[in-house]
Design a protein around this motif. Structure first.
Motif, PDB file in Angstrom:
ATOM      1  N   ASP A 135      -0.006  39.178 -64.624  1.00  0.00           N
ATOM      2  CA  ASP A 135       0.026  39.309 -66.110  1.00  0.00           C
ATOM      3  C   ASP A 135      -0.872  40.290 -66.535  1.00  0.00           C
ATOM      4  OD1 ASP A 135       2.317  37.813 -66.217  1.00  0.00           O
ATOM      5  OD2 ASP A 135       1.107  35.745 -65.787  1.00  0.00           O
ATOM      6  N   VAL A 136      -1.826  41.081 -65.594  1.00  0.00           N
ATOM      7  CA  VAL A 136      -2.863  41.938 -66.124  1.00  0.00           C
ATOM      8  C   VAL A 136      -2.356  43.257 -66.679  1.00  0.00           C
ATOM      9  CG1 VAL A 136      -4.814  43.040 -65.300  1.00  0.00           C
ATOM     10  CG2 VAL A 136      -4.572  40.811 -64.583  1.00  0.00           C
ATOM     11  N   ASP A 137      -2.935  43.660 -67.729  1.00  0.00           N
ATOM     12  CA  ASP A 137      -2.361  44.974 -68.110  1.00  0.00           C
ATOM     13  C   ASP A 137      -2.608  46.280 -67.312  1.00  0.00           C
ATOM     14  OD1 ASP A 137      -1.561  43.614 -70.520  1.00  0.00           O
ATOM     15  OD2 ASP A 137      -3.632  44.016 -71.528  1.00  0.00           O
ATOM     16  N   PRO A 138      -1.796  47.316 -67.222  1.00  0.00           N
ATOM     17  CA  PRO A 138      -1.975  48.323 -66.270  1.00  0.00           C
ATOM     18  C   PRO A 138      -3.197  48.879 -66.437  1.00  0.00           C
ATOM     19  CG  PRO A 138       0.183  48.386 -67.603  1.00  0.00           C
ATOM     20  CD  PRO A 138      -0.709  47.241 -68.393  1.00  0.00           C
ATOM     21  N   GLU A 139      -3.954  49.237 -67.456  1.00  0.00           N
ATOM     22  CA  GLU A 139      -5.294  49.651 -67.706  1.00  0.00           C
ATOM     23  C   GLU A 139      -6.208  48.855 -67.008  1.00  0.00           C
ATOM     24  OE1 GLU A 139      -4.372  47.811 -71.866  1.00  0.00           O
ATOM     25  OE2 GLU A 139      -3.306  49.073 -70.214  1.00  0.00           O
ATOM     26  N   ASP A 140      -6.051  47.626 -66.895  1.00  0.00           N
ATOM     27  CA  ASP A 140      -7.090  46.682 -66.144  1.00  0.00           C
ATOM     28  C   ASP A 140      -7.038  46.491 -64.670  1.00  0.00           C
ATOM     29  OD1 ASP A 140      -8.162  46.626 -68.794  1.00  0.00           O
ATOM     30  OD2 ASP A 140      -6.889  44.901 -69.304  1.00  0.00           O
ATOM     31  N   ARG A 141      -5.933  47.217 -64.225  1.00  0.00           N
ATOM     32  CA  ARG A 141      -5.673  47.028 -62.753  1.00  0.00           C
ATOM     33  C   ARG A 141      -6.382  47.872 -62.071  1.00  0.00           C
ATOM     34  NH1 ARG A 141       0.572  44.718 -61.929  1.00  0.00           N
ATOM     35  NH2 ARG A 141       0.611  43.348 -63.734  1.00  0.00           N
ATOM     36  N   ASP A 142      -7.062  48.960 -62.346  1.00  0.00           N
ATOM     37  CA  ASP A 142      -7.798  50.093 -61.862  1.00  0.00           C
ATOM     38  C   ASP A 142      -7.071  50.461 -60.599  1.00  0.00           C
ATOM     39  OD1 ASP A 142     -10.337  51.249 -61.673  1.00  0.00           O
ATOM     40  OD2 ASP A 142     -11.022  49.919 -59.945  1.00  0.00           O
ATOM     41  N   PHE A 143      -5.778  51.029 -61.044  1.00  0.00           N
ATOM     42  CA  PHE A 143      -5.027  51.756 -59.904  1.00  0.00           C
ATOM     43  C   PHE A 143      -4.798  53.180 -60.388  1.00  0.00           C
ATOM     44  CE2 PHE A 143      -2.539  47.619 -59.071  1.00  0.00           C
ATOM     45  CZ  PHE A 143      -3.586  47.062 -58.307  1.00  0.00           C
ATOM     46  N   GLY A 144      -4.648  54.010 -59.283  1.00  0.00           N
ATOM     47  CA  GLY A 144      -4.269  55.361 -59.934  1.00  0.00           C
ATOM     48  C   GLY A 144      -2.722  55.699 -59.683  1.00  0.00           C
ATOM     49  N   VAL A 145      -2.038  56.425 -60.481  1.00  0.00           N
ATOM     50  CA  VAL A 145      -0.829  56.612 -60.364  1.00  0.00           C
ATOM     51  C   VAL A 145      -0.594  57.963 -60.243  1.00  0.00           C
ATOM     52  CG1 VAL A 145       1.464  56.055 -61.391  1.00  0.00           C
ATOM     53  CG2 VAL A 145      -0.407  54.394 -61.364  1.00  0.00           C
ATOM     54  N   VAL A 146       0.421  58.463 -59.313  1.00  0.00           N
ATOM     55  CA  VAL A 146       0.932  60.071 -59.548  1.00  0.00           C
ATOM     56  C   VAL A 146       2.426  60.005 -59.658  1.00  0.00           C
ATOM     57  CG1 VAL A 146       1.067  62.216 -58.369  1.00  0.00           C
ATOM     58  CG2 VAL A 146      -1.067  60.791 -58.162  1.00  0.00           C
ATOM     59  N   PHE A 147       2.860  60.377 -60.839  1.00  0.00           N
ATOM     60  CA  PHE A 147       4.410  60.362 -61.283  1.00  0.00           C
ATOM     61  C   PHE A 147       5.258  61.623 -60.388  1.00  0.00           C
ATOM     62  CE2 PHE A 147       2.651  57.711 -64.580  1.00  0.00           C
ATOM     63  CZ  PHE A 147       3.220  56.580 -64.514  1.00  0.00           C
ATOM     64  N   ILE A 154      -6.028  51.388 -55.406  1.00  0.00           N
ATOM     65  CA  ILE A 154      -4.753  51.555 -54.786  1.00  0.00           C
ATOM     66  C   ILE A 154      -4.315  52.959 -55.541  1.00  0.00           C
ATOM     67  CG2 ILE A 154      -2.271  50.903 -54.588  1.00  0.00           C
ATOM     68  CD1 ILE A 154      -3.227  47.955 -54.494  1.00  0.00           C
ATOM     69  N   LEU A 155      -3.903  53.853 -54.773  1.00  0.00           N
ATOM     70  CA  LEU A 155      -3.094  54.993 -55.518  1.00  0.00           C
ATOM     71  C   LEU A 155      -1.650  54.665 -55.095  1.00  0.00           C
ATOM     72  CD1 LEU A 155      -3.263  57.716 -56.592  1.00  0.00           C
ATOM     73  CD2 LEU A 155      -3.166  58.787 -54.328  1.00  0.00           C
ATOM     74  N   LEU A 156      -0.755  54.849 -56.401  1.00  0.00           N
ATOM     75  CA  LEU A 156       0.572  54.613 -56.460  1.00  0.00           C
ATOM     76  C   LEU A 156       1.248  56.048 -56.640  1.00  0.00           C
ATOM     77  CD1 LEU A 156       0.552  51.377 -58.567  1.00  0.00           C
ATOM     78  CD2 LEU A 156       0.747  51.596 -56.046  1.00  0.00           C
ATOM     79  N   VAL A 185      -8.533  55.214 -49.695  1.00  0.00           N
ATOM     80  CA  VAL A 185      -8.000  54.374 -50.370  1.00  0.00           C
ATOM     81  C   VAL A 185      -6.519  54.108 -50.161  1.00  0.00           C
ATOM     82  CG1 VAL A 185      -6.767  54.686 -52.789  1.00  0.00           C
ATOM     83  CG2 VAL A 185      -9.084  55.650 -52.535  1.00  0.00           C
ATOM     84  N   THR A 186      -6.139  52.748 -50.502  1.00  0.00           N
ATOM     85  CA  THR A 186      -4.787  52.282 -50.197  1.00  0.00           C
ATOM     86  C   THR A 186      -3.624  53.166 -50.966  1.00  0.00           C
ATOM     87  OG1 THR A 186      -5.580  50.165 -49.700  1.00  0.00           O
ATOM     88  CG2 THR A 186      -3.152  50.395 -49.947  1.00  0.00           C
ATOM     89  N   PHE A 187      -2.716  53.768 -50.110  1.00  0.00           N
ATOM     90  CA  PHE A 187      -1.699  54.437 -50.721  1.00  0.00           C
ATOM     91  C   PHE A 187      -0.393  54.007 -50.458  1.00  0.00           C
ATOM     92  CE2 PHE A 187      -2.997  59.172 -50.609  1.00  0.00           C
ATOM     93  CZ  PHE A 187      -4.346  59.067 -51.014  1.00  0.00           C
ATOM     94  N   ILE A 188       0.281  53.676 -51.752  1.00  0.00           N
ATOM     95  CA  ILE A 188       1.834  53.426 -51.678  1.00  0.00           C
ATOM     96  C   ILE A 188       2.673  54.226 -52.384  1.00  0.00           C
ATOM     97  CG2 ILE A 188       3.278  51.346 -52.551  1.00  0.00           C
ATOM     98  CD1 ILE A 188       0.766  49.365 -52.748  1.00  0.00           C
ATOM     99  N   PHE A 189       3.640  54.774 -51.397  1.00  0.00           N
ATOM    100  CA  PHE A 189       4.348  55.733 -51.704  1.00  0.00           C
ATOM    101  C   PHE A 189       5.840  55.566 -51.695  1.00  0.00           C
ATOM    102  CE2 PHE A 189       6.448  59.888 -50.285  1.00  0.00           C
ATOM    103  CZ  PHE A 189       5.595  60.736 -51.020  1.00  0.00           C
ATOM    104  N   VAL A 190       6.614  56.074 -52.725  1.00  0.00           N
ATOM    105  CA  VAL A 190       7.966  55.932 -52.884  1.00  0.00           C
ATOM    106  C   VAL A 190       8.528  57.183 -52.460  1.00  0.00           C
ATOM    107  CG1 VAL A 190      10.029  55.548 -54.571  1.00  0.00           C
ATOM    108  CG2 VAL A 190       7.844  54.059 -54.598  1.00  0.00           C
ATOM    109  N   THR A 191       9.686  57.228 -51.838  1.00  0.00           N
ATOM    110  CA  THR A 191      10.410  58.367 -51.223  1.00  0.00           C
ATOM    111  C   THR A 191      11.869  57.688 -50.989  1.00  0.00           C
ATOM    112  OG1 THR A 191      10.746  60.404 -50.397  1.00  0.00           O
ATOM    113  CG2 THR A 191       9.699  58.476 -49.187  1.00  0.00           C
ATOM    114  N   HIS A 192      12.784  58.822 -51.047  1.00  0.00           N
ATOM    115  CA  HIS A 192      14.141  58.507 -50.435  1.00  0.00           C
ATOM    116  C   HIS A 192      14.229  59.470 -48.957  1.00  0.00           C
ATOM    117  CE1 HIS A 192      14.772  61.827 -53.405  1.00  0.00           C
ATOM    118  NE2 HIS A 192      15.464  62.302 -52.229  1.00  0.00           N
ATOM    119  N   ASP A 193      13.245  60.137 -48.871  1.00  0.00           N
ATOM    120  CA  ASP A 193      13.502  61.069 -47.560  1.00  0.00           C
ATOM    121  C   ASP A 193      12.801  60.445 -46.673  1.00  0.00           C
ATOM    122  OD1 ASP A 193      12.606  63.194 -45.893  1.00  0.00           O
ATOM    123  OD2 ASP A 193      12.925  64.653 -47.424  1.00  0.00           O
ATOM    124  N   GLN A 194      13.463  60.162 -45.518  1.00  0.00           N
ATOM    125  CA  GLN A 194      13.073  59.736 -44.210  1.00  0.00           C
ATOM    126  C   GLN A 194      12.061  60.727 -43.758  1.00  0.00           C
ATOM    127  OE1 GLN A 194      16.498  60.424 -45.274  1.00  0.00           O
ATOM    128  NE2 GLN A 194      17.833  59.095 -44.300  1.00  0.00           N
TER     129      GLN A 194
END
Length: 353
Positions: free
Chosen positions: A69-81, A154-156, A185-194
């Motif tokens: 329930d923590v706000d996004p700005e308080d989670r201290d995560f980086g996000v690349v869209f 974490i970098l998302l 840094v911990t990376f969590i990466f989303v893709t549909h490319d195998q």
């Protein structure tokens, strides 16, 4: 306890189930990829971790602290869209500095960090340019530098390579691996490319219908898919059926009989109709010998650059795709009757229901 611990996370949009009780544990410093087709739930999970999507049930724990329930700005995560989301009116340097100014860093510290990040991503000479003056790859580097500048836990990354051409994607895959190694840094990466997932990940979580259906190291998932979906989605495997004849301990396959190989277990893989997979690169053209040999008809031939993709039909009505060298496929004609072969040790069997 894992650094990131996702517990029974669920999210529905009306009657659509986006996440169905997802469990996921990620260790500090890992590069984990969420892989799956569109609509499988991977981006919903990423946005839930970031705090932009509120789950209906379940929890998100970071380093032992519940942040559900923590706000996004308080989670201290980086996000690349996917679209990078750089501020168009700011220079590269100002874009990188922005999250530091928001966090009220001292000017001298901001200046030093911006220089460090520009050097890290190779944009030292482009610090004064606006995003519109950059190539796609340069924009991505700027977005990565901004997301990493404040030292996120974490970098998302939400499909950040999808808009790039193939050669640039391969370059940026190497860049991401380098940045991951150098920053820790911990990376969590989303893709549909195998292929993208195989190239970069420590572990891959394969998504289907809002669930993680298999998780493991890239080689393990490629070599031992756990289900029909995973076998079909990863690597373009040929999924075929055979019939197990217990009295002879043989498989009736492609109109012929194959002694059941050592990796076949009737108790696990079925006693009767059996589902198996064989990779296109493990099939070859052969007149005789070379393992298990069987007759086929050439149905289609496609030049793919480094190889030929040949589709053949078996006598029992199943289609197979073969990835072959141009030399071995030379002279083939559609409608031609030839023989194919594979090493029985190279095939895999799927567990029966």
């Amino acid at each position: 306890m894992a650094f990131l611990d996702i517990r029974k996370l669920s999210k529905n949009y009306g009657s659509t189930v986006a996440l169905d009780g997802v469990d996921l544990s990620v260790n500090a410093g890992e590069f984990v990829t969420l892989l799956g087709p569109s609509g499988s739930g991977k981006t919903t999970l990423l946005m839930s971790i970031a705090g932009f999507t509120q789950p209906d049930d379940g929890g998100i724990v970071i380093d032992g602290v519940d942040v559900t329930d923590v706000d996004p700005e308080d989670r201290d995560f980086g996000v690349v869209f996917q679209g990078y989301a750089l501020f168009p009116h700011m220079t590269v340097a100002d874009n990188i500095a922005f999250p530091l100014k928001v966090r009220k860093w001292a000017k001298a510290d901001i200046s030093a960090k911006v220089e460090e990040m520009l050097s890290l991503v190779g944009l030292d000479k482009l610090a004064g340019r606006k995003p519109r003056e950059l190539s796609g790859g340069q924009q991505q580097r700027a977005a990565l530098a901004r997301a990493l500048s404040f030292g996120p836990r974490i970098l998302l990354l939400d499909e950040p390579l999808s808009a790039l051409d193939r050669s640039l994607r391969e370059i940026m895959q190497r860049e991401l691996k380098r940045l991951h190694k150098e920053t820790g840094v911990t990376f969590i990466f989303v893709t549909h490319d195998q292929e993208e997932a195989y190239a970069m990940s420590d572990r891959i979580a394969v998504f289907h219908n809002g669930r993680i259906v298999q998780m493991g190291a890239p080689r393990d998932i490629y070599r031992k898919p756990a289900s029909l979906f995973v076998a079909g989605f990863l690597g373009g495997n040929n999924i075929v059926t055979a019939r197990y004849l217990s009295a002879e301990h043989k498989l009736k396959l492609f109109g012929d009989y194959l002694p059941a190989p050592p990796q076949f277990d009737p108790a696990q893989h079925g006693n009767g109709e059996v589902t198996l997979w064989v990779r296109p690169e493990n099939l070859s053209f052969s007149e005789a010998g070379g393992g298990y040999s069987f007759p086929v008809t050439v149905l289609d031939i496609s030049f793919t650059g480094s190889s030929e993709r040949v589709v053949v039909g078996t006598v029992d009505g199943q289609d197979l795709m073969i990835q072959a060298s141009s030399e071995s496929a030379a002279g083939l004609q559609i409608g031609q009757q030839i023989r194919c072969s594979f090493n029985p040790g190279a095939i895999g069997f799927l567990a029966s229901d």
